[in-house]
Design a protein around this motif. Sequence first.
Motif, PDB file in Angstrom:
ATOM      1  N   GLU A   9      49.974  34.895  41.487  1.00 46.30           N
ATOM      2  CA  GLU A   9      49.240  34.829  42.749  1.00 46.30           C
ATOM      3  C   GLU A   9      48.111  35.857  42.780  1.00 46.30           C
ATOM      4  O   GLU A   9      46.969  35.553  43.130  1.00 46.30           O
ATOM      5  CB  GLU A   9      50.204  35.063  43.922  1.00 46.30           C
ATOM      6  CG  GLU A   9      49.561  34.904  45.299  1.00 46.30           C
ATOM      7  CD  GLU A   9      48.872  36.180  45.778  1.00 46.30           C
ATOM      8  OE1 GLU A   9      47.859  36.064  46.512  1.00 46.30           O
ATOM      9  OE2 GLU A   9      49.307  37.283  45.384  1.00 46.30           O
ATOM     10  N   MET A  10      48.415  37.083  42.356  1.00 45.57           N
ATOM     11  CA  MET A  10      47.400  38.134  42.417  1.00 45.57           C
ATOM     12  C   MET A  10      46.294  37.901  41.396  1.00 45.57           C
ATOM     13  O   MET A  10      45.118  38.172  41.658  1.00 45.57           O
ATOM     14  CB  MET A  10      48.032  39.514  42.220  1.00 45.57           C
ATOM     15  CG  MET A  10      48.447  39.833  40.789  1.00 45.57           C
ATOM     16  SD  MET A  10      48.959  41.544  40.542  1.00 45.57           S
ATOM     17  CE  MET A  10      50.475  41.590  41.462  1.00 45.57           C
ATOM     18  N   GLU A  11      46.621  37.392  40.215  1.00 48.14           N
ATOM     19  CA  GLU A  11      45.610  37.196  39.181  1.00 48.14           C
ATOM     20  C   GLU A  11      44.599  36.134  39.583  1.00 48.14           C
ATOM     21  O   GLU A  11      43.393  36.308  39.397  1.00 48.14           O
ATOM     22  CB  GLU A  11      46.278  36.857  37.860  1.00 48.14           C
ATOM     23  CG  GLU A  11      47.015  38.044  37.254  1.00 48.14           C
ATOM     24  CD  GLU A  11      47.871  37.715  36.050  1.00 48.14           C
ATOM     25  OE1 GLU A  11      48.530  38.640  35.536  1.00 48.14           O
ATOM     26  OE2 GLU A  11      47.880  36.546  35.618  1.00 48.14           O
ATOM     27  N   ALA A  12      45.071  35.033  40.170  1.00 51.84           N
ATOM     28  CA  ALA A  12      44.156  33.991  40.625  1.00 51.84           C
ATOM     29  C   ALA A  12      43.238  34.526  41.726  1.00 51.84           C
ATOM     30  O   ALA A  12      42.029  34.236  41.748  1.00 51.84           O
ATOM     31  CB  ALA A  12      44.949  32.795  41.136  1.00 51.84           C
ATOM     32  N   ARG A  13      43.802  35.334  42.608  1.00 51.84           N
ATOM     33  CA  ARG A  13      43.012  35.878  43.706  1.00 51.84           C
ATOM     34  C   ARG A  13      41.929  36.828  43.210  1.00 51.84           C
ATOM     35  O   ARG A  13      40.781  36.796  43.670  1.00 51.84           O
ATOM     36  CB  ARG A  13      43.963  36.587  44.680  1.00 51.84           C
ATOM     37  CG  ARG A  13      43.291  37.245  45.854  1.00 51.84           C
ATOM     38  CD  ARG A  13      44.265  37.487  47.003  1.00 51.84           C
ATOM     39  NE  ARG A  13      45.603  37.799  46.567  1.00 51.84           N
ATOM     40  CZ  ARG A  13      46.021  39.031  46.221  1.00 51.84           C
ATOM     41  NH1 ARG A  13      45.169  40.039  46.253  1.00 51.84           N
ATOM     42  NH2 ARG A  13      47.270  39.247  45.855  1.00 51.84           N
ATOM     43  N   TRP A  14      42.276  37.685  42.238  1.00 50.18           N
ATOM     44  CA  TRP A  14      41.302  38.667  41.773  1.00 50.18           C
ATOM     45  C   TRP A  14      40.234  38.051  40.878  1.00 50.18           C
ATOM     46  O   TRP A  14      39.098  38.520  40.843  1.00 50.18           O
ATOM     47  CB  TRP A  14      41.991  39.840  41.083  1.00 50.18           C
ATOM     48  CG  TRP A  14      42.663  40.719  42.091  1.00 50.18           C
ATOM     49  CD1 TRP A  14      43.979  40.977  42.242  1.00 50.18           C
ATOM     50  CD2 TRP A  14      41.994  41.426  43.147  1.00 50.18           C
ATOM     51  NE1 TRP A  14      44.197  41.800  43.314  1.00 50.18           N
ATOM     52  CE2 TRP A  14      42.996  42.099  43.891  1.00 50.18           C
ATOM     53  CE3 TRP A  14      40.667  41.566  43.542  1.00 50.18           C
ATOM     54  CZ2 TRP A  14      42.710  42.888  44.990  1.00 50.18           C
ATOM     55  CZ3 TRP A  14      40.368  42.344  44.644  1.00 50.18           C
ATOM     56  CH2 TRP A  14      41.382  42.996  45.357  1.00 50.18           C
ATOM     57  N   ALA A  16      38.773  35.232  41.452  1.00 50.84           N
ATOM     58  CA  ALA A  16      37.779  34.745  42.406  1.00 50.84           C
ATOM     59  C   ALA A  16      37.050  35.902  43.085  1.00 50.84           C
ATOM     60  O   ALA A  16      35.828  35.857  43.280  1.00 50.84           O
ATOM     61  CB  ALA A  16      38.462  33.862  43.446  1.00 50.84           C
ATOM     62  N   ARG A  17      37.782  36.934  43.413  1.00 47.48           N
ATOM     63  CA  ARG A  17      37.189  38.068  44.138  1.00 47.48           C
ATOM     64  C   ARG A  17      36.190  38.823  43.249  1.00 47.48           C
ATOM     65  O   ARG A  17      35.113  39.216  43.706  1.00 47.48           O
ATOM     66  CB  ARG A  17      38.317  38.995  44.584  1.00 47.48           C
ATOM     67  CG  ARG A  17      37.883  40.195  45.411  1.00 47.48           C
ATOM     68  CD  ARG A  17      37.797  39.913  46.888  1.00 47.48           C
ATOM     69  NE  ARG A  17      37.587  41.151  47.634  1.00 47.48           N
ATOM     70  CZ  ARG A  17      38.558  41.904  48.145  1.00 47.48           C
ATOM     71  NH1 ARG A  17      39.836  41.543  48.007  1.00 47.48           N
ATOM     72  NH2 ARG A  17      38.281  43.004  48.823  1.00 47.48           N
ATOM     73  N   GLU A 774      45.235  45.188  42.086  1.00 43.71           N
ATOM     74  CA  GLU A 774      46.110  44.872  43.209  1.00 43.71           C
ATOM     75  C   GLU A 774      46.702  46.143  43.820  1.00 43.71           C
ATOM     76  O   GLU A 774      46.741  46.297  45.050  1.00 43.71           O
ATOM     77  CB  GLU A 774      47.233  43.937  42.748  1.00 43.71           C
ATOM     78  CG  GLU A 774      48.203  43.510  43.834  1.00 43.71           C
ATOM     79  CD  GLU A 774      47.641  42.454  44.764  1.00 43.71           C
ATOM     80  OE1 GLU A 774      48.335  42.102  45.745  1.00 43.71           O
ATOM     81  OE2 GLU A 774      46.508  41.973  44.528  1.00 43.71           O
TER      82      GLU A 774
END
Length: 862
Positions: A9-14, A16-17, A774
């Motif tokens: 979850e965190m890897e996909a979010r970062w 994009a960010r 994160e």
Amino acid sequence: MNTEYNPWEMEARWRARWAEEQVYRTPALSGEGETARRTFYCLDFFPYPSGAGLSVGHGRNYVPSDVIARYHRMRGDAVLHPMGWDAFGLPAENEAIKTGAHPADSTRRYAVNYKRQLDLLGCSYDWEREINSADHAYYRWNQHFFLMLYRRGLAYRAEAPVNWCESCQTVLAAEEIEQGNCWRCHNPVAQRTRKQWYIRVTAYTDELHADLDRLDWPEHILAMQRHWIGRSEGVEIELKVMSNEKEVMSNEMSSLIAHYSLPITSPAITVFTTRPDTWFGVTFVALSPEHPLAEAIAAPEQRDAVRAYIAAARLRTSDDRHTREPDGVFTGAYAAIPGGAPVPIYVADYVLGEYGAGAVMGVPAHDTRDYAFAQKYALPIKTVIVPPGDDSAPLPTTDPGVLIHSGPFDGMNSEDAIAAITAWMEAEGFGRRATHFRLRDWLISRQRYWGTPIPIIHCPACGEVPAPEADLPVMLPPLPDFRPRGDGRAPLANAPDFVATVCPRCGSPAERETDTMTGFVCSSWYYMRFTDPHNPTQSFDPALAARWLPVDVYVGGAEHAVGHLLYSRFWTKTLADAGLVDFREPFPVLRSQGVLHARDPRTGKVERMSKSKGNVVTPESVIERYGADVTRLHLLFIGPFEANVIWETEEDGVTPQHIEGVRRFLQRVWRIANSEWRMANGESQIANGEWRMANGEWERLENVALCRAMHRTIREVTEQTEALHFNKAISALMTFSGEVESYQRQFGMTAEGFAACATLVKLLAPFAPFIAEEIWRGWGNAESVHIQPWPAWDPALAQVEEVEMAVQVNGKVRDRICIAAGTAEEVIRQSALAAPGVRRALEGRTVRHIVIVPGRVVNIVA
């Protein structure tokens, strides 16, 4: 922050960010403070988008270079870390033929997938600088540089024997032959004679060889280039050809030998040797099948046999000719040997036309190949060098020794005789000192479609005419049927709209060149284009090139040691001479990663990971199970960067312990970082469920042990990262995380413990970027951890106070001693000898030798 470590979850979010925030965008190097900023250019080898996807083996290249780039950003450097695609050439075209696609479509599709996979791995490329060599905006500059070389006489067309791959339907450069086979399809290669385009790399041979001494490259790659360039110092010897045995035996022979200092009349053969000390052992002369006199000097009765032999030899590659049993054919002619009897002249395919003068003096007693040849054809074998004190050594003896049967030079050692015989040959007028190189000009023609069109027009009246610069790029037409026809012509020859043109010089109907350039032209200068990738009017801005180049560290394998790496060096020197760049070596520092191996599921053998072996492990398959950070750390921790390593899988019946250990390490970091840290005022500060620091980070901690551990770790991780010892850097981080956790258990969640944890996260960031980000942002920090300052250490605090050393006596540990760091070796010796266990082991013995491995062990031999 969540207490559960959920990497996906965190890897996909970062991902994009980071893209949204442009964290990895290359600084513009303009504006206040930027013009004086230190730059760092970190570059990977230009990959071929010629397969459906990357393997984790590619990660052994791309992940380490990413760590380097991330580390230098945190050091405050302006970092250029680009990526693009070497899309033209045989690899891409063969893949397209195999899959039934058009290379324009397949390379575009593969590049998109490669980019996705590299993003999955967390590689911090500046994708705004992405380039593709099949884009006409790129390859127009290939054509521009070709014309520049053509005008300078460094690009030319000539007829010569070439290596032909029947399967790929194209010629290959010598560097593209691997043990007699094509480098891409691995089928046998034969030789043909045809007109081809060459680039005159031999104009820079001396500099290419000499400048290797200035490069910080792995020694095995330097050795490969030195061997390929093949610099040899020796003597060129001219030998008069005697057309038949009658002339050889004539009464004029003695006067010819006596007066050999007179000019030699044609025909004459030039041989080159690095061993003039063996001169008096010559019993035959051998010509390469390509030698211009090979057929011309043949006696009438031998001419048919010589022609047939030459025709057969030209079908064999240089590698095949060099490794097969030597054979040849007698020409019927003889060579006059000054100071000796005439010797027969043979044509032999173990003599290569591209080395020396294409002719050798046969000295069978002192050369392995000559010896085999002489035995096969019952030629005399004359020993003229023997090992000192031993005149019965088995033949052939190739080492230097003492001369015998060598007239006035008898009794000399080889080193002295080389100088003396060379001087004698020069004085007699039939020899001269010379330096020869193995390197030959670079054949760039390809009879294939997928490549840069060569910008030359063939006019019946004017001959070869360069395409005008204003007409560039000469566009590669979108041929639906791009496959070779099997007639030896390039596919573009079947495109009448492309071929038909007018001569720019006289206006008459003319035809375009239909061969295309090898893909190695594209990769010979791409590192320059990355400094200014979208410039429509220049290949690159020389001012930007001067700021970024040469490349600070180049990362890639040894497979292009005598191809791409050599051509790029040549290309840079030509552009330096054209005033476009102010340096002459593109890659002063090269680092080469080891190869990743895995088990072949069909044979059970451990072999290099590749599609052909069926043992490919994709990044996705590992990331789906463990996450990108664990995958990255495993690739870095599995072994030294330069070492060949094995990827273990559960299918092997082996538990992949290393990767599980890495996962447990990151779980520990996550657990520590999510503890309820007490801040400076003794109370936790909570805002929206996120922990915050009260007054920034504490550089000095009250707890001496934790403080020293932190500073030692900063120093260790910094030094090991700069040395590319990534496995050792990760080991230091693992140890420090354990020390932070132990502190936490003993003292609770204090401010100084938080400072140590924050340092741990910063040090971890280049290696495991997602979890570090994160944690860092979860503490309430607005800016990315990847642009934070790299931690600094205090040398006094980083110094190891005391170390424990094992003391061995004759290989067995007998005691241990604790000494202060930096203790003199004499003090260590005395302490080791005084240790109780050592004293007991030495009773009745005499100490012969003591070896100290600093900080580790004392070895006593008694």
